[in-house]
Motif scaffolding. Sequence first.
Motif, mmCIF file in Angstrom:
data_model
loop_
_atom_site.group_PDB
_atom_site.id
_atom_site.type_symbol
_atom_site.label_atom_id
_atom_site.label_comp_id
_atom_site.label_asym_id
_atom_site.label_seq_id
_atom_site.Cartn_x
_atom_site.Cartn_y
_atom_site.Cartn_z
ATOM 1 N N ASN A 70 0.836 -1.207 0.000
ATOM 2 C CA ASN A 70 0.000 0.000 0.000
ATOM 3 C C ASN A 70 0.867 1.252 0.000
ATOM 4 O OD1 ASN A 70 -2.234 -1.639 0.073
ATOM 5 N ND2 ASN A 70 -2.699 -1.286 2.237
ATOM 6 N N PHE A 71 1.950 1.218 0.785
ATOM 7 C CA PHE A 71 2.832 2.392 0.829
ATOM 8 C C PHE A 71 3.530 2.573 -0.518
ATOM 9 C CE2 PHE A 71 6.644 4.842 1.857
ATOM 10 C CZ PHE A 71 6.067 5.903 2.552
ATOM 11 N N ALA A 72 3.947 1.470 -1.125
ATOM 12 C CA ALA A 72 4.582 1.543 -2.441
ATOM 13 C C ALA A 72 3.613 2.124 -3.472
ATOM 14 C CB ALA A 72 5.048 0.152 -2.877
ATOM 15 N N ALA A 73 2.348 1.684 -3.418
ATOM 16 C CA ALA A 73 1.338 2.190 -4.352
ATOM 17 C C ALA A 73 1.105 3.684 -4.127
ATOM 18 C CB ALA A 73 0.032 1.418 -4.181
ATOM 19 N N TYR A 74 1.133 4.123 -2.862
ATOM 20 C CA TYR A 74 0.981 5.557 -2.576
ATOM 21 C C TYR A 74 2.123 6.352 -3.214
ATOM 22 C CZ TYR A 74 1.449 10.029 -0.330
ATOM 23 O OH TYR A 74 1.610 11.380 -0.133
ATOM 24 N N LEU A 75 3.349 5.878 -3.063
ATOM 25 C CA LEU A 75 4.484 6.590 -3.663
ATOM 26 C C LEU A 75 4.324 6.686 -5.174
ATOM 27 C CD1 LEU A 75 7.543 5.152 -1.669
ATOM 28 C CD2 LEU A 75 6.451 7.390 -1.391
ATOM 29 N N GLN A 76 3.719 5.658 -5.776
ATOM 30 C CA GLN A 76 3.531 5.689 -7.225
ATOM 31 C C GLN A 76 2.521 6.753 -7.654
ATOM 32 O OE1 GLN A 76 2.700 1.582 -8.305
ATOM 33 N NE2 GLN A 76 4.880 1.119 -8.534
ATOM 34 N N THR A 77 1.668 7.183 -6.745
ATOM 35 C CA THR A 77 0.704 8.248 -7.083
ATOM 36 C C THR A 77 1.375 9.625 -7.106
ATOM 37 O OG1 THR A 77 0.016 8.759 -4.791
ATOM 38 C CG2 THR A 77 -1.138 6.943 -5.921
ATOM 39 N N LEU A 78 2.593 9.732 -6.603
ATOM 40 C CA LEU A 78 3.265 11.032 -6.516
ATOM 41 C C LEU A 78 4.037 11.382 -7.785
ATOM 42 C CD1 LEU A 78 4.662 10.856 -2.843
ATOM 43 C CD2 LEU A 78 2.528 11.889 -3.655
ATOM 44 N N ASP A 79 4.016 10.491 -8.750
ATOM 45 C CA ASP A 79 4.695 10.738 -10.034
ATOM 46 C C ASP A 79 6.181 11.033 -9.835
ATOM 47 O OD1 ASP A 79 4.796 10.928 -12.799
ATOM 48 O OD2 ASP A 79 4.442 13.095 -12.780
ATOM 49 N N LEU A 80 6.839 10.165 -9.082
ATOM 50 C CA LEU A 80 8.274 10.332 -8.805
ATOM 51 C C LEU A 80 9.085 9.715 -9.934
ATOM 52 C CD1 LEU A 80 8.209 9.197 -5.061
ATOM 53 C CD2 LEU A 80 8.159 11.549 -5.911
ATOM 54 N N GLU A 81 10.303 10.221 -10.121
ATOM 55 C CA GLU A 81 11.183 9.643 -11.131
ATOM 56 C C GLU A 81 11.725 8.303 -10.627
ATOM 57 O OE1 GLU A 81 14.048 11.816 -8.401
ATOM 58 O OE2 GLU A 81 11.992 12.104 -9.133
ATOM 59 N N PHE A 91 -1.192 -1.336 -7.428
ATOM 60 C CA PHE A 91 0.267 -1.276 -7.388
ATOM 61 C C PHE A 91 0.834 -1.895 -8.661
ATOM 62 C CE2 PHE A 91 4.208 -3.665 -6.178
ATOM 63 C CZ PHE A 91 5.046 -2.558 -6.112
ATOM 64 N N VAL A 92 1.754 -1.168 -9.287
ATOM 65 C CA VAL A 92 2.409 -1.659 -10.494
ATOM 66 C C VAL A 92 3.841 -2.035 -10.148
ATOM 67 C CG1 VAL A 92 3.116 -1.131 -12.856
ATOM 68 C CG2 VAL A 92 0.991 -0.157 -11.945
ATOM 69 N N THR A 93 4.173 -3.311 -10.286
ATOM 70 C CA THR A 93 5.532 -3.762 -9.943
ATOM 71 C C THR A 93 6.533 -3.191 -10.936
ATOM 72 O OG1 THR A 93 4.639 -5.820 -9.039
ATOM 73 C CG2 THR A 93 6.996 -5.764 -9.537
ATOM 74 N N LEU A 120 -1.409 5.347 3.394
ATOM 75 C CA LEU A 120 -1.701 3.922 3.189
ATOM 76 C C LEU A 120 -3.088 3.724 2.578
ATOM 77 C CD1 LEU A 120 -0.293 2.369 6.496
ATOM 78 C CD2 LEU A 120 0.730 2.245 4.219
ATOM 79 N N LYS A 121 -4.040 4.555 2.996
ATOM 80 C CA LYS A 121 -5.413 4.440 2.478
ATOM 81 C C LYS A 121 -5.461 4.805 0.993
ATOM 82 C CE LYS A 121 -10.097 5.195 4.169
ATOM 83 N NZ LYS A 121 -10.267 3.761 4.409
ATOM 84 N N ILE A 122 -4.720 5.851 0.617
ATOM 85 C CA ILE A 122 -4.647 6.220 -0.800
ATOM 86 C C ILE A 122 -4.014 5.077 -1.605
ATOM 87 C CG2 ILE A 122 -3.520 7.769 -2.453
ATOM 88 C CD1 ILE A 122 -3.819 9.990 -0.340
ATOM 89 N N GLY A 123 -2.929 4.521 -1.059
ATOM 90 C CA GLY A 123 -2.247 3.423 -1.744
ATOM 91 C C GLY A 123 -3.123 2.202 -1.906
ATOM 92 N N GLU A 124 -3.941 1.948 -0.885
ATOM 93 C CA GLU A 124 -4.828 0.776 -0.916
ATOM 94 C C GLU A 124 -5.828 0.868 -2.057
ATOM 95 O OE1 GLU A 124 -7.347 -1.806 2.403
ATOM 96 O OE2 GLU A 124 -7.072 0.362 2.667
ATOM 97 N N ARG A 151 10.004 -1.470 -2.819
ATOM 98 C CA ARG A 151 9.067 -2.126 -3.737
ATOM 99 C C ARG A 151 8.599 -1.166 -4.828
ATOM 100 N NH1 ARG A 151 4.910 -5.942 -0.287
ATOM 101 N NH2 ARG A 151 4.796 -7.097 -2.242
ATOM 102 N N ALA A 152 8.602 0.134 -4.531
ATOM 103 C CA ALA A 152 8.196 1.137 -5.514
ATOM 104 C C ALA A 152 9.335 1.496 -6.464
ATOM 105 C CB ALA A 152 7.693 2.393 -4.799
ATOM 106 N N GLY A 153 10.505 0.874 -6.253
ATOM 107 C CA GLY A 153 11.650 1.167 -7.093
ATOM 108 C C GLY A 153 12.404 2.409 -6.664
ATOM 109 N N CYS A 154 12.172 2.836 -5.434
ATOM 110 C CA CYS A 154 12.815 4.038 -4.909
ATOM 111 C C CYS A 154 14.078 3.681 -4.126
ATOM 112 C CB CYS A 154 11.845 4.822 -4.024
ATOM 113 S SG CYS A 154 10.401 5.448 -4.919
ATOM 114 N N VAL A 155 14.794 4.715 -3.706
ATOM 115 C CA VAL A 155 16.012 4.569 -2.913
ATOM 116 C C VAL A 155 15.720 5.054 -1.500
ATOM 117 C CG1 VAL A 155 18.401 5.364 -2.618
ATOM 118 C CG2 VAL A 155 17.502 4.919 -4.913
ATOM 119 N N VAL A 156 16.059 4.253 -0.510
ATOM 120 C CA VAL A 156 15.834 4.622 0.890
ATOM 121 C C VAL A 156 17.023 5.425 1.411
ATOM 122 C CG1 VAL A 156 15.573 3.740 3.252
ATOM 123 C CG2 VAL A 156 14.347 2.637 1.355
#
Length: 556
Positions: free
Chosen positions: A62-73, A197-199, A189-193, A97-102
């Motif tokens: 859910n968190f990964a899906a939320y990050l994907q809504t932010l249109d990040l590179e 989610f796109v792998t 998390l609710k937005i992500g839910e 999981r969103a392909g980001c860097v921690v």
Amino acid sequence: MNSEKPWLKQYPAGVPQDIDLAHYGSLVEMFEESFKSYPNRIAIESMGHSWTYRQLDQLSKNFAAYLQTLDLEPGARIALMFPNVTEYLVAMVGSLRAGCVVVNINPLYTSRELEHQLKDSGASVLVMLETFAHIYQDIALQVSLKQVVVSSLGELLSFKGLLINLVARHFKKIVPSWNFDHITFRAALKIGESHAFVTPQMRIDAIAFLQYTGGTTGISKGAVLLHRNILANVIQIETWLEPGLQKVSVDQLVFLCALPLTHIFALTACAVLGMRKGGRLILVANPRDIDGFIKLLMRHPDIHVFPGVNTLFHALIHRPEFAKVKLPNLLVTIGGGMAVLKKTADLWHKLTGVPIAQGYGLSETSPVVCVNTPLIEKFTGYIGLPVPGTDVVILDDDGVELPFGQAGEICIKGPQVMAGYWNQPAETRNAMTSDGYFKSGDIGIMNSDGYVQIVDRKKDMVVVAGFKVFPSEIEEVLSHLPGVKECAVIGAPHRKLGEIVKAYIVKSDRHLTEAKVTQYCKEQMTSYKRPRKIIFVDDLPKSNVGKILRRALRDL
């Protein structure tokens, strides 16, 4: 270099000389394998609540899906500023999981330090606990972020969470006032839910973490750790621990996570390794609350793996209540982050029945380079042997390999060594030898069996009238003087001698005097090693992992 590799002859039966990464394409694959294999196992225990691997899978997705809504590179940096709470693990796994860097941020950072790390990493999103929100507020106008996500302590809990938040905000008053645009963790998390989610495509050579060095020797730099680096180190640690773990039959390993998970030692040896093994992670949000920590240990006699640092072991064993703690299932105690003092290790062994297996590593090496086998019967004083697939050499100042038994800089080559420093090509070049060994900045000795002993940090070495003095040696001697609770040694400028030794001491006996310390040192050390200045203090500056900061003492 080091064609002999004498340590390979010392490996316990069953430990391979090298590791194989062919099974995984990324860290995310490792996590998802555990989610699939252990869905009903408890993954996390925190603040009296537990989460299964299935729940961690869903929350992190859910968190990964939320990050994907932010249109990040692709490869966007997500900064995480948390103590050891469930939200950190959800955000860490979700970001990957969103392909980001921690980008792990020390929760003890000041506003200035936070600003430096956010700007240096180019972070797009900051995810933090509200306890630290006031720190960000001080610099909010100086940094450019797409989003700030703020969590409360009770965010992922039900009614109990409301009570925890009430106590934290209004009774304990550990949440200073703050006010800036943000979204709550629960809302994210609710937005992500509600979003599919796109792998993303994952590469083993993609960046997983920007792990900033503690800054103990200067400006903090971001070590670029690839998925490959962390995967390698987890498998190296796993294969190294296996002979010890096979001593008993365990349905599920229990890892005590007392060290900050944002620190590389706990990140790899607790969080990632723990999930790899399908283990249960017991999170300790505030290990500095020793009374509360001891109560937690009393409730968890089932702990198998206990990573820690010398200051934590020292604080526990010197509390009378710790004698009541029973850890009958403890399989291994791993000491890292700083040198473990023999006095501390011996008392820990006496009280728990398990010796401390000291290890060694750095942010730049993901972190583990050397470690003692869990099969040791007593504390050795060594940092152990290089782990599988790792080559260690001891070099002099000219880069020439030294014979066994001679002190020089510890240099490392292996699959866990970082790709470099973030946006600092010159620093990266300076950190590597011409044939690809990472220069640790630590002085050590290797014996003919391949066991390595730490002498000290190269930059902490004190030169008195041309004689080299290593602070850790003086600290070890001082720690055996009755009345010394803690100590730290640095060099101080001197007109004739160049430098002299200066000791800072925390007393456990108010009757301890400078004269007693001086006399003791006279009996124990040659003249140039003896502290010429002795300063008694109430406490010593420490990093978030409990490492004593000599640099902070020098800055005084």
